[in-house]
Design an enzyme around this catalytic site. Structure first.
Site, mmCIF file in Angstrom:
data_model
loop_
_atom_site.group_PDB
_atom_site.id
_atom_site.type_symbol
_atom_site.label_atom_id
_atom_site.label_comp_id
_atom_site.label_asym_id
_atom_site.label_seq_id
_atom_site.Cartn_x
_atom_site.Cartn_y
_atom_site.Cartn_z
ATOM 1 N N CYS A 103 9.626 -1.865 1.792
ATOM 2 C CA CYS A 103 9.422 -3.297 2.016
ATOM 3 C C CYS A 103 9.588 -3.622 3.498
ATOM 4 O O CYS A 103 10.230 -2.879 4.246
ATOM 5 C CB CYS A 103 10.415 -4.112 1.178
ATOM 6 S SG CYS A 103 12.129 -3.620 1.391
ATOM 7 N N ARG A 131 12.308 0.381 7.366
ATOM 8 C CA ARG A 131 13.010 -0.108 8.549
ATOM 9 C C ARG A 131 14.492 0.171 8.383
ATOM 10 O O ARG A 131 15.069 -0.039 7.310
ATOM 11 C CB ARG A 131 12.758 -1.602 8.773
ATOM 12 C CG ARG A 131 11.353 -1.949 9.238
ATOM 13 C CD ARG A 131 11.107 -1.432 10.658
ATOM 14 N NE ARG A 131 9.765 -1.734 11.142
ATOM 15 C CZ ARG A 131 8.729 -0.920 11.026
ATOM 16 N NH1 ARG A 131 8.884 0.254 10.423
ATOM 17 N NH2 ARG A 131 7.540 -1.257 11.510
ATOM 18 N N GLU A 161 18.285 3.020 16.058
ATOM 19 C CA GLU A 161 17.462 4.189 16.367
ATOM 20 C C GLU A 161 16.601 3.990 17.606
ATOM 21 O O GLU A 161 16.022 4.948 18.122
ATOM 22 C CB GLU A 161 16.528 4.505 15.193
ATOM 23 C CG GLU A 161 15.439 3.473 14.997
ATOM 24 C CD GLU A 161 14.452 3.847 13.903
ATOM 25 O OE1 GLU A 161 13.440 3.150 13.764
ATOM 26 O OE2 GLU A 161 14.698 4.816 13.198
ATOM 27 N N ASP A 218 14.145 8.318 7.317
ATOM 28 C CA ASP A 218 13.244 8.478 8.461
ATOM 29 C C ASP A 218 13.490 7.366 9.471
ATOM 30 O O ASP A 218 12.995 7.429 10.592
ATOM 31 C CB ASP A 218 11.779 8.446 7.998
ATOM 32 C CG ASP A 218 10.819 8.846 9.109
ATOM 33 O OD1 ASP A 218 11.046 9.899 9.740
ATOM 34 O OD2 ASP A 218 9.843 8.105 9.356
ATOM 35 N N LYS A 264 0.816 -1.215 0.000
ATOM 36 C CA LYS A 264 0.000 0.000 0.000
ATOM 37 C C LYS A 264 0.850 1.266 0.000
ATOM 38 O O LYS A 264 0.556 2.231 -0.716
ATOM 39 C CB LYS A 264 -0.938 -0.009 1.203
ATOM 40 C CG LYS A 264 -2.022 -1.086 1.111
ATOM 41 C CD LYS A 264 -2.939 -1.052 2.317
ATOM 42 C CE LYS A 264 -4.036 -2.104 2.204
ATOM 43 N NZ LYS A 264 -4.940 -2.094 3.383
#
Length: 332
Positions: free
Chosen positions: A204, A233, A262, A257, A155
């Site tokens: 993905c 990711r 992280e 991002d 999506k």
């Protein structure tokens, strides 16, 4: 049902409180701290706990939750690689997620990162604030008539494909499963995508197969002066190899991002802390890199959808007909 809501931020409480009155059988107690082995015991008396993408739902935490009567884990996110799904099944704890809240929110942020890093908006903003109106170092690339390579066309990836098409780009994609709704997209193998793309955007999931899929080998197959964006990711990219590629001037720009290691930083104010790792500092030291704090999902529309779906997952459990497409099962 009583839900203990971990790692509460101001925007979480506001969005869930707005939707909560529609669910008379659900009560939420909010806590600021994220879940851990030490504080999972506080879930005693609660049938459900709610966590986010960086919450620790390891086997040890799940054991504590199960021992204290917790029946379901509600993830207010799509990803679930932070959950020991096999252990949850062994202990009879159901895990629900929000598989699709606002794909456009993430895709729009991916394009924002691509544009901002490409046109050096972060540098231009700072320069003008200091009354420096020089254009040196701010040269970007046209995306029009260039090739966008989208890795993963679920999506979010599909939404990114449509955005790139709107920019007048040729859109190619790599995915094991081709999306029949994307009739304007040319599916290619990964090597072809790497070799032909001017913009590469990752959309993905993180699996054993996709771990560090962007590494020295795949970076070397990319065009010189490529724009790379990751809103999926962090571990899709081998950060050490990425830094090496940046230093070798392989990339025009990079927008992230998400990034490896992280977890301790996500959604936290750490301006007074000494960082345990130098990865963030090293990435931010490059003038052609933009890093944001896992904020791609953060729109009003997405928060409302996350709140609604999370509480629908809880309500379906109460009524005895779980929403199967939102239920996370162990991978075979």
């Amino acid at each position: 049902m009583k839900i203990l809501f971990y790692d509460t931020k101001k925007y979480d409480k506001e969005s869930f409180d707005k939707v909560l009155p529609k669910y008379e059988d659900i009560e939420i107690e909010y806590v600021d701290s994220d879940i851990s082995v030490r504080n999972a015991v506080y879930a005693k008396g609660f049938e459900a706990v709610c966590g986010f993408v960086s919450s620790d739902f390891s086997g040890k935490v799940i054991d504590v939750l199960a021992d204290n009567g917790v029946k379901i884990i509600l993830l207010r996110c799509a990803g679930f690689n932070n959950v020991d799904i096999s252990r949850a099944k062994e202990r009879g704890v159901l895990v629900f997620r929000v598989p699709g809240y606002s794909p456009e929110a993430v895709a729009e942020h991916a394009m924002a990162l691509a544009l901002a890093s490409n046109r050096h908006i972060h540098k231009g903003y700072i320069k003008v604030r200091e009354n420096n109106f020089s254009l040196v170092g701010l040269t970007g690339l046209n995306f029009f008539k260039k090739t966008a390579g989208i890795i993963g066309t679920g999506k979010i990836g599909a939404a990114m494909c449509r955005i790139c098409k709107g920019f007048g780009m040729r859109v190619i994609a790599y995915d094991i499963y081709q999306n029949p709704d994307l009739d304007f997209v040319e599916y290619v193998d990964l090597d072809t995508l790497l070799a032909e793309s001017d913009l590469i955007s990752l959309h993905c999931p993180l699996t054993d197969d996709s771990y560090h899929m962007i590494n020295s080998e795949t970076i070397n197959k990319m065009k010189d002066n490529v724009v790379l964006v990751n809103t999926s990711r962090g571990a899709l990219i081998d950060t050490e190899d990425l830094i090496k590629g940046i230093r070798q001037h392989k990339f025009h720009s990079v927008g992230l991002d998400v990034y490896e290691e992280e977890t301790a930083n996500v959604f936290e104010n750490r301006e007074d802390d000494i960082m345990e790792t130098s990865i963030t500092s090293r990435l931010l030291s490059f003038p052609n890199v933009i890093v944001t704090s896992h904020q791609a999902f953060l729109t009003e529309e997405a928060l409302e959808a996350i709140s609604y779906t999370t509480l629908e997952n809880a309500q379906s459990y109460i009524e005895g007909h779980v929403i199967k497409q939102n239920l996370v099962l162990p991978q075979k």
